[in-house]
Scaffold this motif. Sequence first.
Motif, PDB file in Angstrom:
ATOM      1  N   TYR A  96       0.860  -1.183   0.000  1.00  0.00           N
ATOM      2  CA  TYR A  96       0.000   0.000   0.000  1.00  0.00           C
ATOM      3  C   TYR A  96       0.890   1.224   0.000  1.00  0.00           C
ATOM      4  CZ  TYR A  96      -2.381   3.987   2.007  1.00  0.00           C
ATOM      5  OH  TYR A  96      -2.841   5.264   2.229  1.00  0.00           O
ATOM      6  N   SER A  97       0.505   2.243  -0.763  1.00  0.00           N
ATOM      7  CA  SER A  97       1.255   3.496  -0.712  1.00  0.00           C
ATOM      8  C   SER A  97       0.295   4.669  -0.815  1.00  0.00           C
ATOM      9  CB  SER A  97       2.295   3.573  -1.837  1.00  0.00           C
ATOM     10  OG  SER A  97       1.671   3.743  -3.097  1.00  0.00           O
ATOM     11  N   GLY A  98       0.652   5.758  -0.169  1.00  0.00           N
ATOM     12  CA  GLY A  98      -0.145   6.966  -0.219  1.00  0.00           C
ATOM     13  C   GLY A  98       0.738   8.180  -0.398  1.00  0.00           C
ATOM     14  N   ARG A 119      -3.493  10.809  -2.548  1.00  0.00           N
ATOM     15  CA  ARG A 119      -3.401   9.611  -3.379  1.00  0.00           C
ATOM     16  C   ARG A 119      -3.307   8.372  -2.488  1.00  0.00           C
ATOM     17  NH1 ARG A 119      -0.030   5.946  -4.910  1.00  0.00           N
ATOM     18  NH2 ARG A 119       1.589   6.853  -3.592  1.00  0.00           N
ATOM     19  N   ASN A 120      -4.086   7.342  -2.827  1.00  0.00           N
ATOM     20  CA  ASN A 120      -4.008   6.048  -2.164  1.00  0.00           C
ATOM     21  C   ASN A 120      -3.927   4.962  -3.230  1.00  0.00           C
ATOM     22  OD1 ASN A 120      -4.525   6.528   0.875  1.00  0.00           O
ATOM     23  ND2 ASN A 120      -6.152   7.718  -0.117  1.00  0.00           N
ATOM     24  N   GLU A 146      -4.578   2.974  -8.258  1.00  0.00           N
ATOM     25  CA  GLU A 146      -4.546   4.067  -7.313  1.00  0.00           C
ATOM     26  C   GLU A 146      -5.716   5.016  -7.527  1.00  0.00           C
ATOM     27  OE1 GLU A 146      -0.836   6.043  -7.953  1.00  0.00           O
ATOM     28  OE2 GLU A 146      -1.261   6.494 -10.040  1.00  0.00           O
TER      29      GLU A 146
END
Length: 219
Positions: A96-98, A119-120, A146
């Motif tokens: 997971y990145s944001g 942003r997710n 995303e």
Amino acid sequence: MKSVIRLGLCVAALWGGAALAGDEWKQPGYGGSGVDDDSSYMKAEERGSDKGLYVLLGGGTEGYTGDLASDVNAGFAYGATVGFKPTRGLGLELAYSGGLSDIDTFGPGGASDGADIIRNGGQAAITVGLVPTKLQPYLMGGIGIENHNVRGLAPVAGFSDDTSGYVPAGVGLRYNIGSLITADARVSYNIPFAQDFAPVDNDLGNGRYQALLQLGGTY
């Protein structure tokens, strides 16, 4: 141009560290049986975990390139990764990145209080280790999805909420400290497709870069 320079410096730092540590972890090559000789190879408990499940959490920075570089300021990035290394050289992971960014068109503070773009995203990736050292450089590639949530007055400038896909590709360094602790630094470039959150074309130049430092463990 500034984003390209920042990305280049991150890559140079990662590969510089790998060169200095190339002989640090003496053990058999990938898949080799080797000879159990303390004068040649470190014992497993001394070299740390190099296979198995790993969990990482961390933060860093991300920004946009091409036509978006002048419109969106680089901002804070964060992420979490769960992966598995069936061998010392191969890793399979879900992450997971944001990210938080301001639209530069509206000045240093952006269009609203806090981030203009939230942003997710999530991705599946494969990592391939380049050498069997304790400080291991690796290549990473995969596919992700995303969502960009645009806040404030930003839609007036052509930005809007959107869910799209991307292809992440990057390089990194992973270091096992003792038997459990793992440190991971990576720089990735994310190529968008089916992207409509910003008024630019979907191509190789209009992407997103990210640099993350993560800490966790390998079990």
